[in-house]
Structure formats: C-alpha cells, structure tokens
Scaffold this active site. Structure first.
Site, PDB file in Angstrom:
ATOM      1  N   CYS A  63      -6.466  -9.921   0.465  1.00  0.00           N
ATOM      2  CA  CYS A  63      -7.051  -8.661   0.011  1.00  0.00           C
ATOM      3  C   CYS A  63      -8.369  -8.360   0.727  1.00  0.00           C
ATOM      4  O   CYS A  63      -9.266  -9.202   0.740  1.00  0.00           O
ATOM      5  CB  CYS A  63      -7.296  -8.745  -1.496  1.00  0.00           C
ATOM      6  SG  CYS A  63      -8.239  -7.369  -2.176  1.00  0.00           S
ATOM      7  N   TRP A  96      -1.941 -11.494  -9.889  1.00  0.00           N
ATOM      8  CA  TRP A  96      -2.026 -12.483  -8.828  1.00  0.00           C
ATOM      9  C   TRP A  96      -1.740 -13.859  -9.444  1.00  0.00           C
ATOM     10  O   TRP A  96      -2.109 -14.126 -10.585  1.00  0.00           O
ATOM     11  CB  TRP A  96      -3.423 -12.500  -8.210  1.00  0.00           C
ATOM     12  CG  TRP A  96      -3.800 -11.240  -7.506  1.00  0.00           C
ATOM     13  CD1 TRP A  96      -4.364 -10.127  -8.056  1.00  0.00           C
ATOM     14  CD2 TRP A  96      -3.650 -10.974  -6.105  1.00  0.00           C
ATOM     15  NE1 TRP A  96      -4.575  -9.178  -7.087  1.00  0.00           N
ATOM     16  CE2 TRP A  96      -4.151  -9.665  -5.877  1.00  0.00           C
ATOM     17  CE3 TRP A  96      -3.154 -11.707  -5.029  1.00  0.00           C
ATOM     18  CZ2 TRP A  96      -4.163  -9.076  -4.618  1.00  0.00           C
ATOM     19  CZ3 TRP A  96      -3.173 -11.122  -3.770  1.00  0.00           C
ATOM     20  CH2 TRP A  96      -3.666  -9.825  -3.569  1.00  0.00           C
ATOM     21  N   THR A 130      -7.324  -7.276 -10.826  1.00  0.00           N
ATOM     22  CA  THR A 130      -7.723  -7.184  -9.425  1.00  0.00           C
ATOM     23  C   THR A 130      -8.569  -8.365  -8.974  1.00  0.00           C
ATOM     24  O   THR A 130      -9.211  -9.034  -9.772  1.00  0.00           O
ATOM     25  CB  THR A 130      -8.505  -5.885  -9.178  1.00  0.00           C
ATOM     26  OG1 THR A 130      -9.710  -5.910  -9.961  1.00  0.00           O
ATOM     27  CG2 THR A 130      -7.683  -4.655  -9.553  1.00  0.00           C
ATOM     28  N   TYR A 194      -5.683   3.430   2.808  1.00  0.00           N
ATOM     29  CA  TYR A 194      -4.789   3.463   1.651  1.00  0.00           C
ATOM     30  C   TYR A 194      -4.340   4.888   1.344  1.00  0.00           C
ATOM     31  O   TYR A 194      -3.191   5.112   0.944  1.00  0.00           O
ATOM     32  CB  TYR A 194      -5.476   2.853   0.430  1.00  0.00           C
ATOM     33  CG  TYR A 194      -5.558   1.346   0.465  1.00  0.00           C
ATOM     34  CD1 TYR A 194      -4.618   0.565  -0.192  1.00  0.00           C
ATOM     35  CD2 TYR A 194      -6.579   0.692   1.161  1.00  0.00           C
ATOM     36  CE1 TYR A 194      -4.687  -0.822  -0.159  1.00  0.00           C
ATOM     37  CE2 TYR A 194      -6.656  -0.684   1.203  1.00  0.00           C
ATOM     38  CZ  TYR A 194      -5.702  -1.445   0.546  1.00  0.00           C
ATOM     39  OH  TYR A 194      -5.767  -2.820   0.594  1.00  0.00           O
TER      40      TYR A 194
END
Length: 352
Positions: A63, A96, A130, A194
């Site tokens: 990331c 995750w 996140t 993005y």
C-alpha cells in the site's frame, strides 16, 4: 481528555472493507477520507502518550499510504520505539490479514486480521479497515489510521526517540511550503491515479487523466532545477510523492490507465525517483512483488482474471540518475539510517 471508552468511531454507511467499493458506473471515484483522528503525542492529550514499546505500526508493503509510514519510521530510526507488523499484499472484503506470519497471526498482537484490532476498540466500526494503522499493544485496540498525520507525528511528537543523526523531515521553517505542495500532490497525483483507475465513466476518466498529467508536467518542471521537492534535503514531501512514483510503471500506467507516458519515459521525474530509491530508507522498503499482487489480485473489477504481470524490469531503479549535480544533501546535517533491521528486510527477489 477523552478516554478510550468515550471516543467514538467516525460514522459511515460503508461496508467493512479495506478501501470501500471501487468502480461505480457513471461516477467519479471519491475516496473516503474520514479516519480515526486520535493522535499519539508527547502530552498524551488524546489519551495516547508517546511511549516506546507500547504501539505497533501495522503497514502493508503493498500500500502506498502505508509505505510512507515504513519509510519515515526507518529514516527517523524509530524501530526500537515502534514495532512493525506486516500484513500480506492481498485481502478480502473484511480486512488485511497476517498471512505472511507463522500460523497466520501477527506475532505481537496475536490476531489474524487487522479488523480484530479495530473491533477491539470499536465493536461496530463502520468504515474501511485501512493501513497504516497504529495499534495499542496492551489493549489490542487501534489508536489511529490517519495516514497523513501518522508520519507528521513521527517527526514532531516522537523526537525523543529519534536516532542520532535523524533528518528533519518536517522542519518548521518549511512546513507551510511542504503542506502546500502536499495538498496538490495528494489530490492530483497520490489520489489522482486512483481517480483514473476507478473512474465509472469515460468522462470521469478523461477528466482525472488530464488532471493527473497536468500535475505530472508541473512536477517535471519544478524538479528540473532542484534535487528535492522542498528545500535542499529530503522532507515529508519527497516521501509522499515517492510512494506513488515507485508504483507508477508497475501498476498505475497499465492497471489504472495512466498511460500518457511511463515514469521511465519522463527524464526529470524518473531521475528524481531513482535518486530517492537509491537513498537508504526508500528503495529498501519497496516490495514490487507484493505491490503487483495487491493491485492485480485484489482489484477484481479491473482485472477479473487476477493475472499478475511479470514486468516491468526493476533493474531500471538501480541505473544512474545524475541528480547530485543539482546540489543538496539527502539528510542535511544528519546521517543515513543504518542497515534494515533483521526480520524487516524486503524478501530476496522482490526489490530491484
């Protein structure tokens, strides 16, 4: 001062996912930017005082937002003060996962999913799970996932735990300029790629594409005559730009359709990015295998076959850049960080 029990999670109707939905037909991509805003500070005003050994940074190498925190932690020498948990590059809609660790559990937190740390503090946490996230080890609960503030606080609140010779990544006399360029880089470049990739219409994509490459041209011109983004040394601004640039050819050019030109075809930006990559603390945190696996496997709406490209050739990152002629010194009056800590190295064959 708020206590942990008194603090509330941000409100949202989003599902429990890491990045929320991706492509919405006919719509422009909009990132959910509401994070847990608690801060770890020297005075502990949010209930989280700076304390060596208490907190664990959970940051996936794949990331770009998390990669920032890994770089800053290493540059400042915070390895002894803040431990590092590394989720694998892929995830499902829930969270995750720590699938790279023995038994599939983080060895310090003892959890299989980062989601468990969020739920430990907010049982009904309604937003995306996140990275980066900082977890309070004694309670097992998340403290913050505010990626932009995390690295600034590493520079300003954790100063008593910086290594000797740590660089000034957010010097007071340059903060206004750093903040200004960071705002543009975030909206037009970091998040701009993005907006291209997850655009839900041709019109939205083309508008995002034009904005992105207008900013790219600005960067090419700005960095033509100066080695670093702000001032004569590496700052927070360089870190934030680097993590997008290092992913550009491997992911954003093709996967996100940011294909006016590759980074390697931009003479100034490619040399600038290689200069940083070859600086201790930058390239030694980059895992190209994990980066590609994350984007090409997780984003099934963009890549339904989940086939991961073999290229591009990462040897490019070790080629001569020639940026020394512009002057400046990467660490100013400070020094480079030492070798990567055992157990935190990028896997052999995953770097450049």
């Amino acid at each position: 001062m708020n206590t942990q029990s008194e603090q509330r999670a941000p409100e949202s109707a989003d599902a429990y996912s890491t990045e929320g939905s991706y492509v919405h037909e006919g719509e422009e991509y909009t990132r959910d930017t509401a994070y847990i805003e608690d801060r770890i500070t020297r005075d502990g005003r949010d209930g989280w005082p700076v304390e060596a050994g208490r907190y664990r940074l959970v940051a996936a190498r794949a990331c770009p937002w998390a990669n920032r925190s890994i770089i800053v932690r290493r540059l400042l020498g915070l390895e002894d003060a803040i431990s590092l948990g590394l989720p694998g590059p892929t995830h499902d809609a829930r969270s995750w996962t720590f699938d790279l660790d023995p038994g599939g559990k983080d060895p310090v937190l003892g959890i299989e999913r980062l989601q468990q740390a969020f739920f430990a503090r907010f049982p009904d946490y309604p937003r995306g799970i996140t990275v980066p996230a900082i977890v309070d080890v004694p309670s097992g609960g998340v403290v913050t996932n505010d990626f932009a503030q995390i690295t600034l606080d590493f520079s300003t609140e954790w100063v008593d735990h910086h290594r000797p010779g740590a660089p000034a990544l957010y010097p007071e006399d340059l903060r206004e300029e750093i903040d200004t360029v960071n705002r543009r880089v975030y909206t037009e470049v970091n998040n701009g790629v993005y907006r291209c990739g997850f655009a839900g219409s041709q019109q939205a994509y083309e508008a995002a594409y034009d904005r992105l490459f207008t900013a790219v041209d600005w960067l090419e011109e700005r960095l033509r005559t100066q080695r670093y983004f702000v001032g004569d040394t590496i700052t927070e601004a360089d870190v934030r730009l680097f993590t997008t640039l290092v992913r550009f050819d491997a992911v954003y050019h093709g996967h996100f359709k940011c294909n006016r030109s590759k980074l390697s075809e931009l003479p100034v930006l490619s040399a600038y990015a290689r200069d940083l990559f070859q600086t201790p603390g930058f390239g030694d945190t980059v895992d190209f295998v994990q980066i590609k696996r994350h984007y090409y496997i997780v984003h099934k709406d963009l890549n339904p076959t989940q086939i991961v490209p073999v290229g591009p050739d990462t040897a490019f990152w070790r080629t001569e850049h020639g940026r020394e002629r512009l002057g400046g010194s990467p660490f100013g009056a400070g020094t480079a960080p030492g070798p990567v800590r055992p157990g935190e190295e990028v896997a052999p064959g995953h770097g450049a």
